[in-house]
Scaffold this motif. Structure first.
Motif, PDB file in Angstrom:
ATOM      1  N   ASN A 149       0.830  -1.209   0.000  1.00 42.60           N
ATOM      2  CA  ASN A 149       0.000   0.000   0.000  1.00 42.60           C
ATOM      3  C   ASN A 149       0.865   1.259   0.000  1.00 42.60           C
ATOM      4  N   ALA A 150       1.913   1.225   0.836  1.00 41.06           N
ATOM      5  CA  ALA A 150       2.813   2.372   0.884  1.00 41.06           C
ATOM      6  C   ALA A 150       3.522   2.570  -0.454  1.00 41.06           C
ATOM      7  N   THR A 151       3.900   1.459  -1.087  1.00 38.80           N
ATOM      8  CA  THR A 151       4.556   1.550  -2.397  1.00 38.80           C
ATOM      9  C   THR A 151       3.629   2.178  -3.427  1.00 38.80           C
ATOM     10  N   GLU A 152       2.359   1.729  -3.382  1.00 36.31           N
ATOM     11  CA  GLU A 152       1.383   2.298  -4.317  1.00 36.31           C
ATOM     12  C   GLU A 152       1.200   3.794  -4.062  1.00 36.31           C
ATOM     13  N   GLN A 153       1.154   4.170  -2.769  1.00 38.89           N
ATOM     14  CA  GLN A 153       0.991   5.583  -2.442  1.00 38.89           C
ATOM     15  C   GLN A 153       2.198   6.396  -2.903  1.00 38.89           C
ATOM     16  N   VAL A 154       3.377   5.834  -2.712  1.00 36.22           N
ATOM     17  CA  VAL A 154       4.588   6.521  -3.161  1.00 36.22           C
ATOM     18  C   VAL A 154       4.569   6.717  -4.671  1.00 36.22           C
ATOM     19  N   ASP A 155       4.186   5.637  -5.386  1.00 38.20           N
ATOM     20  CA  ASP A 155       4.105   5.752  -6.843  1.00 38.20           C
ATOM     21  C   ASP A 155       3.077   6.808  -7.255  1.00 38.20           C
ATOM     22  N   PHE A 156       1.930   6.812  -6.548  1.00 36.10           N
ATOM     23  CA  PHE A 156       0.882   7.794  -6.849  1.00 36.10           C
ATOM     24  C   PHE A 156       1.384   9.212  -6.608  1.00 36.10           C
ATOM     25  N   LEU A 157       2.084   9.393  -5.457  1.00 37.75           N
ATOM     26  CA  LEU A 157       2.612  10.706  -5.144  1.00 37.75           C
ATOM     27  C   LEU A 157       3.670  11.149  -6.148  1.00 37.75           C
ATOM     28  N   LYS A 158       4.503  10.196  -6.561  1.00 37.04           N
ATOM     29  CA  LYS A 158       5.509  10.531  -7.566  1.00 37.04           C
ATOM     30  C   LYS A 158       4.844  10.999  -8.865  1.00 37.04           C
TER      31      LYS A 158
END
Length: 304
Positions: free
Chosen positions: A73-82
């Protein structure tokens, strides 16, 4: 399996020591009981350890799964934020370009507005200067001519132009274009003021009423109006030394009346000679170009 071994050991011990004393037998039984208790205790501990190990493994797996979920989930959020950051950066980049262009356009618009505002102010100043010069000219003309009947001569400023209207009864006999002696006196006073303004150019216009006229070489009112205008110009040139290049002679016939030709008073008002002080556009723009004369900063003359 271990229990069977212990049982066999106990049976063997019983058989081997069947002949031993009761005291030793009791000791052996007591020892067996202790060992059996220890065995059962160890068995319990083993099961407890195995259960604890199983529980620990399940808990570990659960924690691992939870951590993996949170990590994903954190990885997905990081990708989304990027991705959002990249979009925002691109938008900011585009915005900065647009804003820069708009800022430059606004800056130029403000500069143009400032220049136009300055030009308008200088133009107003020049107009005021010109109006002041015209009013001074009118006052000089009225002062030079003196107390003549207002119906015979009229000096005015209309839309920035100075007009001198002289009734034909002051200048000519009826149906004639010969200047009278009294007319020469009036024209001399006008010439004095005009000679004091060497940069002024003017037009002499002849006007008639609408009564048909034909006499001698004069075919109609056109001829009469032109002849009267040229007669005035010749007097100003020959007797009062006004340079001919400053003058224009024109005939307007009956077609620019100032009154109704249906009345005698109207006809008399329309029979006139008009001196028009021509506006000097080049001198007017010099007022704009020369701050010491126009009262403002130099600005370019508008395109014509």
């Amino acid at each position: 399996m271990k229990k069977q071994v212990l049982v066999m050991a106990a049976v063997s011990s019983t058989l081997l020591f069947a002949c031993v004393s009761p005291k030793k037998l009791r000791e052996a039984e007591s020892r067996y009981t202790q060992l059996n208790g220890a065995y059962l205790e160890l068995q319990g501990k083993l099961r407890t350890c195995e259960q604890n190990a199983k529980d620990s493994a399940d808990a570990y797996n659960r924690r691992k799964t939870a951590y993996e979920y949170r990590l994903n989930n954190a990885t997905e959020q990081v990708d989304f934020l990027k991705q959002n950051n990249n979009q925002v950066l691109n938008q900011l980049k585009d915005l900065s370009v647009i804003s820069g262009s708009q800022a430059e356009s606004i800056k130029k618009s403000l500069e143009n507005i400032g220049m136009k505002d300055a030009y308008i102010k200088d133009l107003q100043s020049a107009i005021a200067k010109k109006d002041s010069l015209n009013m001074a000219l009118v006052m000089n003309l009225k002062g030079a001519i003196g107390n003549l009947d207002d119906k015979d001569i009229n000096i005015k400023v209309d839309k920035g132009v100075v007009y001198i209207d002289i009734s034909d009864k002051l200048l000519f006999k009826s149906g004639s274009y010969d200047i009278t002696d009294r007319a020469k006196e009036v024209l001399g006073k006008v010439a004095t003021v005009l000679n004091n303004q060497p940069n002024i150019e003017f037009m002499v216009e002849g006007h008639t009423d609408n009564v048909k006229f034909a006499r001698g070489i004069l075919q109609d009112n056109w001829d009469l109006s032109v002849k009267r205008a040229t007669s005035v110009v010749r007097v100003l040139q020959d007797q009062y030394n006004i340079p001919p290049a400053r003058m224009t002679a024109a005939g307007r016939s009956e077609y620019v009346p100032v009154a109704d030709n249906n009345t005698a008073e109207g006809k008399a008002a329309n029979r006139r000679t008009r001196i028009v002080i021509l506006p000097q556009l080049d001198q007017f723009f010099k007022l704009l170009e020369n701050p010491q004369q126009g009262g403002g900063q130099p600005v370019p003359a508008p395109a014509r």
